[in-house]
Write a protein that holds these residues in place. Structure first.
Motif, mmCIF file in Angstrom:
data_model
loop_
_atom_site.group_PDB
_atom_site.id
_atom_site.type_symbol
_atom_site.label_atom_id
_atom_site.label_comp_id
_atom_site.label_asym_id
_atom_site.label_seq_id
_atom_site.Cartn_x
_atom_site.Cartn_y
_atom_site.Cartn_z
ATOM 1 N N LEU A 269 -5.635 -6.527 0.860
ATOM 2 C CA LEU A 269 -4.450 -6.974 1.611
ATOM 3 C C LEU A 269 -4.098 -5.995 2.724
ATOM 4 N N ALA A 270 -4.157 -4.705 2.431
ATOM 5 C CA ALA A 270 -3.856 -3.698 3.455
ATOM 6 C C ALA A 270 -4.817 -3.851 4.637
ATOM 7 N N ARG A 271 -6.109 -4.056 4.338
ATOM 8 C CA ARG A 271 -7.096 -4.250 5.401
ATOM 9 C C ARG A 271 -6.765 -5.488 6.226
ATOM 10 N N ARG B 47 3.828 -4.641 6.105
ATOM 11 C CA ARG B 47 3.038 -5.068 4.946
ATOM 12 C C ARG B 47 1.862 -4.123 4.687
ATOM 13 N N ALA B 48 1.199 -3.644 5.726
ATOM 14 C CA ALA B 48 0.104 -2.687 5.540
ATOM 15 C C ALA B 48 0.640 -1.405 4.907
ATOM 16 N N ALA B 49 1.761 -0.898 5.418
ATOM 17 C CA ALA B 49 2.351 0.326 4.863
ATOM 18 C C ALA B 49 2.806 0.106 3.423
ATOM 19 N N PHE B 50 3.363 -1.058 3.129
ATOM 20 C CA PHE B 50 3.795 -1.372 1.765
ATOM 21 C C PHE B 50 2.600 -1.353 0.808
ATOM 22 N N CYS B 51 1.517 -2.006 1.194
ATOM 23 C CA CYS B 51 0.314 -2.032 0.347
ATOM 24 C C CYS B 51 -0.213 -0.617 0.123
#
Length: 178
Positions: A117-119, A162-166
């Motif tokens: 998900l981060a990717r 969202r990337a930072a959250f993941c």
């Protein structure tokens, strides 16, 4: 939001054939409101039957290719819908439930999902930043373009968050537990 209103918006921005609209939809509105090409064609037929758009045959095109444009009734419907009051949207995020479940039953393979998900969010963020550089440099001065840019900036902030959250969730899951 509804697909008919998204399509009316796209057709007011630029009239065109269904195939062109579906392609443009994928590259703009489709980033935050997904629809299959089948759904788009079905909705175009409904909009035309309702007298909100008009389709005309494209001269020289193979098959039954038609170009669509918004009629005054479609523009009025879009204005009515735009002015309609919107209630705050509830959060329905499966990842939040998965993280809570991980706290109860982990460890699981959730870190692998979070990595993917981060990717995905970093890739989408780069796509949005590339669009911003291409389409909004220098920053727009007309209100319509500024509003389109604002929508894009909301997407940029969402993907960044969202990337930072993941990544934060992955770090917590990688830390030794008590």
């Amino acid at each position: 939001m509804s697909l008919p209103h998204a399509l009316l918006t796209a057709l007011i921005e630029r009239p065109g054939a269904g195939s062109e609209l579906a392609g443009r939809f994928d590259r703009s509105i489709g980033y935050f409101w997904q629809a299959t090409h089948q759904q788009i064609y079905r909705e175009l037929a409904r909009l035309e039957a309702a007298g909100l758009i008009e389709g005309t045959a494209v001269d020289g095109a193979r098959g039954r290719k038609r170009a669509f444009r918004v009629l005054p009734a479609g523009r009025a419907e879009l204005a009515r819908w735009t002015a309609e009051r919107q209630e705050p949207l509830p959060i329905r995020d499966e990842m939040m439930v998965r993280l809570r479940a991980e706290a109860m039953v982990g460890p699981t393979t959730l870190p692998d999902t979070l990595t993917e998900l981060a990717r995905h969010h970093r890739d989408r963020l780069k796509t949005y930043q590339d669009i911003e550089k291409r389409d909004f440099t220098p920053p727009p001065t007309d209100q319509g373009q500024q509003l389109r840019h604002l929508v894009l900036k909301a997407g940029i902030e969402y993907e960044r968050h969202r990337a930072a959250f993941c990544e934060q969730a992955m770090a917590l899951l990688a830390a030794p537990s008590d």
